[in-house]
Write an enzyme that holds these catalytic residues in place. Structure first.
Site, PDB file in Angstrom:
ATOM      1  N   ASP A   1       0.806  -1.233   0.000  1.00 20.66           N
ATOM      2  CA  ASP A   1       0.000   0.000   0.000  1.00 20.66           C
ATOM      3  C   ASP A   1       0.836   1.279   0.000  1.00 20.66           C
ATOM      4  O   ASP A   1       2.005   1.292   0.373  1.00 20.66           O
ATOM      5  CB  ASP A   1      -0.986   0.013   1.175  1.00 20.66           C
ATOM      6  CG  ASP A   1      -0.314  -0.212   2.532  1.00 20.66           C
ATOM      7  OD1 ASP A   1       0.717  -0.924   2.583  1.00 20.66           O
ATOM      8  OD2 ASP A   1      -0.811   0.314   3.531  1.00 20.66           O
TER       9      ASP A   1
ATOM     10  N   GLU B   1      -0.718  -2.049   5.237  1.00 18.10           N
ATOM     11  CA  GLU B   1       0.252  -2.009   6.353  1.00 18.10           C
ATOM     12  C   GLU B   1       0.237  -0.644   7.015  1.00 18.10           C
ATOM     13  O   GLU B   1       0.396  -0.531   8.224  1.00 18.10           O
ATOM     14  CB  GLU B   1       1.661  -2.331   5.839  1.00 18.10           C
ATOM     15  CG  GLU B   1       2.663  -2.640   6.959  1.00 18.10           C
ATOM     16  CD  GLU B   1       3.160  -1.426   7.713  1.00 18.10           C
ATOM     17  OE1 GLU B   1       3.423  -1.544   8.927  1.00 18.10           O
ATOM     18  OE2 GLU B   1       3.294  -0.345   7.115  1.00 18.10           O
TER      19      GLU B   1
HETATM   20 NI    NI Z   1       6.431   1.106   5.509  1.00 15.05          NI
END
Ligand code: NI
Length: 396
Positions: A81, A139
């Site tokens: 991401d 994340e």
């Molecule tokens: Ni990172």
């Protein structure tokens, strides 16, 4: 084996840079990695891996069957991401999406996962065990690892490797950290309930703002004077609100913050400890409180033997000059720790800094990476995976 891996990586380097630039130009926010996931799945399929999509919402899992008899699996996790940041670099492959940027290097991580899969798939005949490539979403919001684990990404995984780019280490070097790599990060919200009154008549009220100030000071002093200084805690109140007028005593205050810690025992004790202190302060002045403590992600604790394995792989591949043993952990957070609840693992830092110019930190709108790090990363991961299946390793 190492020379085969290095040769394959050098041959693949232009393709890997092309992949990284494609990902960089097309970033997607946490939980919305649809195009990235489809792209990853396509590359993995073309390497002959068994691919599962929509694991952990927008995650992808690719599995490479080794030739050995061991049916356990080594996990290699990379994240996909990007961040809600407007890119300000002038690279030709800069983000084509306004307000979204790969400013944490997850485009490089995804490329490392794909590059390692490409190399190991070409060495399948000599690979003695199975490797599962875990491409996780989200994340940056510390959710993706939990989604992946819930959807079975860690099933039968005996150990797991992770990697994160690091701009303060020069490219073509790696950073190895034994023990705690990142901190546990939790959210804290506190309501102090006092009693309103005239600003000139404090004896008739219970001043929630003053009591909140006492609680903040008490917490910071208690960290310094009651907690083991070798087990650090950082408590930051980043928001505070209360009161309606300059001459009216506030009856209610809301505070919110983040709590970082490294030691698992300290981490476990924090909610009750904080609530106790805030409660005592409020009781002392006749107020009441509500303390909401929300667990975020635990600390990443690198497994000793697996960290040794990565260190040995890096030293053999690049020489000791290119391997830094990191003496300090970070108080940042990383949801890689959630995989470590299922199996031991280790995460290393991949240098991406330019040796001769300013390196902007992660999450900076001008963050850039020296792409020569990509070969360093894939060789280190691929060689460590081969070594993992060759060496006697611990039961999970
Ligand atoms: Ni990172």
């Amino acid at each position: 084996m190492l020379s085969t891996i290095k040769t394959l990586a050098q041959t693949l380097a232009p393709r890997l840079i092309e992949i990284r630039r494609h990902l960089h130009a097309h970033p997607e926010l946490s939980g919305q990695e649809y195009q990235t996931a489809a792209y990853v799945a396509g590359v993995l399929s073309s390497c002959g891996l068994r691919v599962e999509e929509a694991v952990g919402k927008t995650g992808v899992v690719g599995e490479l069957q080794g030739r050995g008899e061991d049916n356990r699996i080594l996990g290699i996790r990379t994240d996909m991401d990007a961040l809600p940041i407007q890119e300000l670099t002038s690279v030709e492959f800069a983000s084509r999406k306004p307000g979204i940027m790969h400013a944490c290097g997850h485009d490089v991580h995804t490329t490392l996962g794909l590059g390692t899969a490409m190399i190991l798939s070409q060495m399948q005949e000599s690979l003695q065990g199975n490797v599962r490539f875990i491409f996780q979403p989200a994340e940056e919001i510390a959710q993706g690892a939990g989604w992946m684990v819930r959807d079975g990404a860690m099933r039968d995984v005996s150990s797991i490797f992770g990697v994160h780019v690091f701009p303060s280490i020069p490219a073509q070097s790696v950073g190895i950290r034994y023990g705690a790599l990142t901190a546990a990060a939790d959210d804290l919200e506190i309501f102090i309930q006092g009693e309103s009154g005239h600003g000139a008549r404090p004896h008739e009220a219970k001043d929630a703002i003053w009591i909140a100030a006492q609680a903040i000071c008490a917490l910071q002093q208690a960290i310094a004077r009651t907690q083991n200084p070798l087990r650090p805690i950082v408590l930051t109140i980043g928001q505070i609100a209360g009161g309606r007028a300059p001459n009216v005593i506030a009856d209610r205050v809301r505070m919110a913050g983040t709590v970082r810690s490294l030691h698992p025992e300290t981490h476990a004790s924090l909610p009750a400890w904080i609530e106790g202190i805030v409660n005592d302060i409020c009781k002392m002045y006749g107020a009441s409180c509500e303390v909401n403590y929300r667990r975020g992600v635990p600390s990443v604790q690198n497994d000793f033997a697996l960290t040794q394995l990565i260190e040995a792989a890096a030293r053999e591949a690049w020489g000791s000059d290119r391997v830094q043993i990191l003496t300090e952990p970070s108080l940042g957070a990383e949801d890689f720790s959630l995989y470590l609840e299922s199996a031991p693992g280790t995460m290393f830092r991949l240098g991406v800094g330019y040796p001769e110019r300013l390196n902007h930190p992660l999450h900076h709108p001008e963050f850039e990476v020296d792409e020569s790090a990509i070969v360093t990363g894939v060789v280190t991961l691929a060689y460590a995976a081969c070594k993992y299946w060759q060496s006697p390793h611990r039961e999970s």
